[in-house]
Design an enzyme around this catalytic site. Structure first.
Site, mmCIF file in Angstrom:
data_model
loop_
_atom_site.group_PDB
_atom_site.id
_atom_site.type_symbol
_atom_site.label_atom_id
_atom_site.label_comp_id
_atom_site.label_asym_id
_atom_site.label_seq_id
_atom_site.Cartn_x
_atom_site.Cartn_y
_atom_site.Cartn_z
ATOM 1 N N ASP A 1 0.835 -1.204 0.000
ATOM 2 C CA ASP A 1 0.000 0.000 0.000
ATOM 3 C C ASP A 1 0.871 1.257 0.000
ATOM 4 O O ASP A 1 1.884 1.338 0.709
ATOM 5 C CB ASP A 1 -0.876 0.025 1.248
ATOM 6 C CG ASP A 1 -1.817 -1.164 1.338
ATOM 7 O OD1 ASP A 1 -1.510 -2.225 0.765
ATOM 8 O OD2 ASP A 1 -2.867 -1.027 2.003
ATOM 9 N N HIS B 1 -0.896 4.728 -0.174
ATOM 10 C CA HIS B 1 -1.724 5.667 0.595
ATOM 11 C C HIS B 1 -1.192 7.099 0.578
ATOM 12 O O HIS B 1 -1.185 7.791 1.603
ATOM 13 C CB HIS B 1 -1.871 5.185 2.038
ATOM 14 C CG HIS B 1 -2.867 4.082 2.211
ATOM 15 N ND1 HIS B 1 -4.192 4.211 1.834
ATOM 16 C CD2 HIS B 1 -2.725 2.815 2.706
ATOM 17 C CE1 HIS B 1 -4.825 3.085 2.093
ATOM 18 N NE2 HIS B 1 -3.965 2.221 2.612
ATOM 19 N N ASP C 1 -4.096 0.343 -3.328
ATOM 20 C CA ASP C 1 -4.215 1.405 -2.326
ATOM 21 C C ASP C 1 -3.170 2.494 -2.565
ATOM 22 O O ASP C 1 -2.217 2.677 -1.800
ATOM 23 C CB ASP C 1 -4.100 0.848 -0.901
ATOM 24 C CG ASP C 1 -5.410 0.246 -0.407
ATOM 25 O OD1 ASP C 1 -6.336 0.075 -1.233
ATOM 26 O OD2 ASP C 1 -5.502 -0.055 0.790
ATOM 27 N N ASN D 1 -8.680 -1.916 -2.147
ATOM 28 C CA ASN D 1 -10.018 -1.505 -1.718
ATOM 29 C C ASN D 1 -10.179 0.010 -1.693
ATOM 30 O O ASN D 1 -11.304 0.518 -1.652
ATOM 31 C CB ASN D 1 -10.371 -2.104 -0.356
ATOM 32 C CG ASN D 1 -9.520 -1.577 0.775
ATOM 33 O OD1 ASN D 1 -8.286 -1.585 0.682
ATOM 34 N ND2 ASN D 1 -10.142 -1.136 1.857
ATOM 35 N N HIS D 2 -9.064 0.760 -1.767
ATOM 36 C CA HIS D 2 -9.147 2.210 -1.874
ATOM 37 C C HIS D 2 -9.146 2.679 -3.325
ATOM 38 O O HIS D 2 -9.041 3.886 -3.579
ATOM 39 C CB HIS D 2 -8.034 2.872 -1.065
ATOM 40 C CG HIS D 2 -8.298 2.838 0.410
ATOM 41 N ND1 HIS D 2 -8.898 3.876 1.089
ATOM 42 C CD2 HIS D 2 -8.093 1.861 1.328
ATOM 43 C CE1 HIS D 2 -9.033 3.551 2.370
ATOM 44 N NE2 HIS D 2 -8.538 2.328 2.541
ATOM 45 N N HIS E 1 -4.701 -7.870 -3.371
ATOM 46 C CA HIS E 1 -4.656 -6.831 -2.346
ATOM 47 C C HIS E 1 -4.980 -7.387 -0.972
ATOM 48 O O HIS E 1 -4.274 -7.116 0.008
ATOM 49 C CB HIS E 1 -5.613 -5.691 -2.670
ATOM 50 C CG HIS E 1 -5.568 -4.600 -1.654
ATOM 51 N ND1 HIS E 1 -4.465 -3.784 -1.495
ATOM 52 C CD2 HIS E 1 -6.464 -4.201 -0.702
ATOM 53 C CE1 HIS E 1 -4.682 -2.938 -0.499
ATOM 54 N NE2 HIS E 1 -5.888 -3.167 -0.008
ATOM 55 N N HIS F 1 -2.984 -4.475 2.214
ATOM 56 C CA HIS F 1 -4.261 -4.266 2.903
ATOM 57 C C HIS F 1 -4.151 -4.036 4.407
ATOM 58 O O HIS F 1 -5.028 -3.407 4.986
ATOM 59 C CB HIS F 1 -5.193 -5.460 2.624
ATOM 60 C CG HIS F 1 -6.630 -5.230 2.973
ATOM 61 N ND1 HIS F 1 -7.291 -4.045 2.714
ATOM 62 C CD2 HIS F 1 -7.560 -6.047 3.555
ATOM 63 C CE1 HIS F 1 -8.544 -4.145 3.115
ATOM 64 N NE2 HIS F 1 -8.743 -5.334 3.629
#
Length: 306
Positions: free
Chosen positions: A60, A62, A90, A122-123, A176, A252
């Site tokens: 990830d 982010h 993500d 999931n983002h 993910h 994740h």
């Protein structure tokens, strides 16, 4: 100025120009379904790796731009040496430099399309399964005002075109969150991964994007996250049997670099430490040479800004 410095500068400039950013997103969409030097893409978004001389997995992001730069200092030479880089999703939400991070990832895909794979997290949500926080629309609105809705619409198209699953026969599954729930009841990977379908089912999207491993003696139970499943060692073994693989690599969950579960058969890798006040960004490097398979876990300590 190094290649990475030029890429970082271009990412910062692009993330401040709505026209350039829109063009970059649109161009990226057209690249996502194309085969690469070491992989081919099956409908509706399953990447099969046909060569594994060197595959680097990045967790990830982010919006953690400084950590992404630190990770790429390690990773770009691997691309130049003929390796492949796989991002596990993500890319935005939560972080201090979401648009710059997105732009940098997309520029990597633009300049190294045959060496870079971008998976969905999931983002990068479907419309019906939004995470919390999902502050990317607010970040776009703050920076671009009237152009924000158009840019988010383009990004939504980009999200919907991202591949969902990667695998190497005899090697690994890359996702993910977790393998598709169908893995429990399927005897063929084509069925479990929905290869050849027009689009992924809602069940597969949810289970891949939201699931987490557990050491509890369960096969799969609903996740306390409110979406996806907790999957136990038996589920991992069943999913890996479909590809005759040795491990699942996934993101994740925020961990300090990486974490192993299920006897080393699940490796969680996380690459956004500054957003979560952790120390290390993790990467995982898988290679097959001379009939030997190796998995290397690497910790990268990013420089703190200021």
């Amino acid at each position: 100025m190094s290649v990475l410095e030029n890429l970082a500068r271009e990412a910062v400039e692009t993330a401040r120009d709505p026209g350039r950013f829109a063009d970059l997103i649109a161009g990226s969409i057209s690249l996502l379904g194309s085969d690469g030097a070491s992989f081919k893409v099956h409908r509706p978004g399953v990447v099969e790796f046909t060569d594994a001389s060197g595959i680097t997995f990045i967790g990830d992001i982010h919006g953690d731009f400084y950590s992404l730069i630190a990770v790429l200092e390690n990773t770009l030479p691997r691309i130049a040496g003929g390796g492949t880089v796989v991002f596990l999703g993500d890319y935005a939400d939560r972080g201090y430099a979401q648009l710059e991070s997105l732009a940098l990832v997309l520029l990597l895909k633009k300049y190294y399309p045959e060496r870079v794979v971008l998976l969905r997290g999931n983002h990068e949500p479907p419309e019906w399964l939004k995470p919390y926080p999902h502050d990317l629309p607010s970040v776009l609105a703050e920076r671009f005002s009237g152009d924000a809705a158009r840019l988010y619409g383009l990004l939504t198209r980009f999200f919907n075109h991202l591949p969902l699953i990667g695998f190497r026969r005899g090697g690994f599954i890359a996702v993910h969150g977790g393998p598709p729930l169908k893995s429990i009841r399927s005897s063929r990977l084509e069925e479990a991964f929905e290869i050849g379908s027009p689009e992924f089912s809602a069940e597969t999207l949810e289970s891949v994007l939201w699931s987490d491993p557990t050491e509890l003696g369960v096969e799969a139970v609903p996740s306390p996250r409110g979406a996806g499943y907790l999957y136990g060692p038996g589920f991992t073994a069943k999913a890996l049997s479909l590809v005759d693989g040795g491990f699942i690599v996934r993101g994740h969950e925020y961990v300090d670099g990486y974490k192993e579960m299920h006897g080393g058969r699940v490796i969680t890798v996380f690459s956004a430490p500054l957003v979560y006040e952790l120390r290390y960004a993790g990467i995982v490097v898988y290679s097959e040479r001379g009939g030997e398979r190796s998995v290397e876990k690497v910790l990268v300590e990013p420089k703190r800004p200021g």
